[in-house]
Design an enzyme around this catalytic site. Structure first.
Site, mmCIF file in Angstrom:
data_model
loop_
_atom_site.group_PDB
_atom_site.id
_atom_site.type_symbol
_atom_site.label_atom_id
_atom_site.label_comp_id
_atom_site.label_asym_id
_atom_site.label_seq_id
_atom_site.Cartn_x
_atom_site.Cartn_y
_atom_site.Cartn_z
ATOM 1 N N LYS A 253 -31.137 -13.506 -16.649
ATOM 2 C CA LYS A 253 -30.728 -12.140 -16.957
ATOM 3 C C LYS A 253 -31.428 -11.192 -15.986
ATOM 4 O O LYS A 253 -32.616 -11.358 -15.705
ATOM 5 C CB LYS A 253 -31.135 -11.823 -18.405
ATOM 6 C CG LYS A 253 -30.706 -10.464 -18.933
ATOM 7 C CD LYS A 253 -31.140 -10.348 -20.389
ATOM 8 C CE LYS A 253 -30.643 -9.080 -21.056
ATOM 9 N NZ LYS A 253 -31.042 -9.035 -22.489
ATOM 10 N N SER B 131 -27.549 -8.041 -25.573
ATOM 11 C CA SER B 131 -27.327 -7.564 -24.215
ATOM 12 C C SER B 131 -27.242 -8.666 -23.170
ATOM 13 O O SER B 131 -26.866 -8.417 -22.028
ATOM 14 C CB SER B 131 -28.444 -6.593 -23.825
ATOM 15 O OG SER B 131 -29.703 -7.239 -23.830
ATOM 16 N N SER C 94 -30.484 -9.610 -28.720
ATOM 17 C CA SER C 94 -29.795 -9.752 -27.436
ATOM 18 C C SER C 94 -29.634 -11.172 -26.921
ATOM 19 O O SER C 94 -28.905 -11.402 -25.967
ATOM 20 C CB SER C 94 -30.493 -8.893 -26.376
ATOM 21 O OG SER C 94 -30.268 -7.527 -26.635
#
Length: 452
Positions: free
Chosen positions: A77, A155, A179
């Site tokens: 990420k 996320s 997330s």
């Protein structure tokens, strides 16, 4: 590319000589460049990936692999610092940021285990949404509906889709309010959110420092265990999935089981029934601290909102830069900024009390069992067009996971079938803070029984 069995299949192929780390890395890079993947990856790391893959290839050929993760491709990420790359946080405001000088400790730890970093993945801007919609870098479409573009969850959206589309068998995410767990649930994956202090989080751009944690999105609990060992810098522990730990699964009445979509509720209840038939003790009872935490948020606001506004204080004071941020993210930051001082204090003061109450509410051998997200992935178009629905839906998908974050509960998000329309549904196993090892062992046993 990466067989749905995950990391074990790659390690077996390398050991047998039927797979080669360089070939696997090249295929991963090719898939990451394929049509429709431009919203999944922000940065590809071809030179690094091939260098790491060649080193792994040499080790396997010489019979001295670093372990079962050697040569396994993964993605990160884009909150993790990686030397020579910009940590964009998927925000237009950070496209020209100074590249990181060094790898984050988590990146170094998995590199030391021989893993091959393929690229950095997309996310909700600044990681501040559970939906995965991104105005600037695009929204990775959920791969489970070819006809209607649906949210991937956030996320850690790009990380989830990269694993769900089998570009890589593992992608690292972050989790502050859900997330990792939300995109795991909406993409039919395993997501591991540890207690927040379990891993070194230096070199990871924060959202809410007291709530942030890092962890993997993977295909199996066994894969999550391997990543856990590597992040802790230890040799893989021998965890037997067939040895069922003495444990009681507690389905909590109240908030976590309320307002479920019928298809999600049916998938969850079917899985709970299967576990009971396989010999697990499953009981239902009230856990008041969960409802109290939910009431606290409704009364005083959220700690994540307060801390996110503090992290982005300079941005909020810069109108020119703020104009380049998605207005929906700005609104959430402003709401956090506007929380009164007494409310902030109430949220901070009550947290250790409720964490202690959660520890007291569950015996050492008990785990909560509940739906990770109360709904299946909704269409992107309606959310993009309606800021009110965006806010409502964001709060809804994060409702169950946010409580666990506030209580610092290690949690495994696991697939539990589909909602009847073919969209994934997810369930969570959670224990009191610090009981990570026990939870991973339980997760292995649950996974084994559900696959039997």
């Amino acid at each position: 590319m990466t067989d749905a069995r995950g990391i074990a299949a790659l390690a077996q192929g390398y050991a047998q000589g039927s797979l080669d780390p360089v070939d696997v890395a090249r295929r991963a890079l090719d898939q990451a460049r394929a049509p429709g993947m431009d919203s999944v990856f922000i940065t590809l790391l071809e030179a690094r990936a091939l260098e790491e893959a060649r080193a792994s290839q040499a080790r396997w050929r010489e019979g001295r692999p670093l372990g079962p993760l050697d040569g396994v491709p993964l993605a990160w990420k884009d909150l993790f610092d990686m030397a020579g790359t910009v940590t964009t946080c998927a925000s237009d405001t950070r496209r020209q940021a100074v590249p990181a000088a060094t790898d984050a400790p988590a990146v170094r730890a998995l590199a030391a285990a021989g893993m091959v970093s393929v690229g950095k993945t997309n996310l909700s801007e600044f990681a501040f949404s559970g939906l995965g919609i991104n105005l600037h870098f695009g929204t990775p479409p959920n791969p489970h509906d070819a006809a209607v573009p649906r949210i991937p969850g956030g996320s850690s959206s790009g990380s989830a889709v990269a694993v769900a589309r089998q570009v890589v068998p593992c992608a690292m995410g972050t989790d502050t309010s859900g997330s990792i767990r939300v995109p795991a649930a909406l993409n039919g994956l395993v997501g591991w959110k540890p207690s927040s202090a379990r891993y070194d989080q230096r070199g990871v751009f924060p959202l809410a420092p007291s709530l942030d944690s890092i962890g993997p999105l993977v295909q199996t609990v066994a894969d999550a265990c391997l990543i856990d060992d590597a992040l802790l810098g230890r040799a893989p522990l021998l965890r037997a999935s067939t040895e069922r730990p003495a444990a009681r699964l507690v389905i909590p009445s109240g908030t976590l089981m309320s307002e479920l979509e019928p298809g999600v509720a049916a998938a969850f209840e079917d899985t709970a029934e299967r576990l009971a038939k396989r010999g697990f003790i499953v009981e239902r009872r009230a856990i008041p601290v969960l409802d109290l935490a939910h009431h606290l948020f409704a009364t005083f606001g959220t700690l994540v909102g307060i801390e996110a506004a503090a992290v982005h204080r300079e941005l909020l004071d810069d109108p020119a830069a703020l104009a380049r941020v998605d207005a929906r993210i700005v609104q959430r930051l402003r709401l956090g900024q506007a929380i009164p001082a007494q409310n902030r204090q109430a949220l901070r003061n009550n947290r250790p009390l409720l964490v202690a109450a959660m520890t007291a509410a569950l015996a050492a051998d008990e785990a909560l069992l509940f739906p990770t997200v109360p709904m299946a992935a909704p269409p992107i178009a309606a959310l993009a067009a309606d800021p009110v629905w965006f806010a409502q839906c964001n709060a809804r998908v994060l409702r169950n996971t946010m409580i666990g974050s506030y209580l610092d509960m290690p949690t495994l998000a696991l697939p539990c079938g589909t909602d009847g329309a073919g969209l994934p549904a997810g369930m969570s196993l959670a224990m009191a803070t610090g009981r990570d090892e026990a939870l991973l062992a339980l997760g292995l046993a649950v996974e084994h029984e559900l696959a039997a």
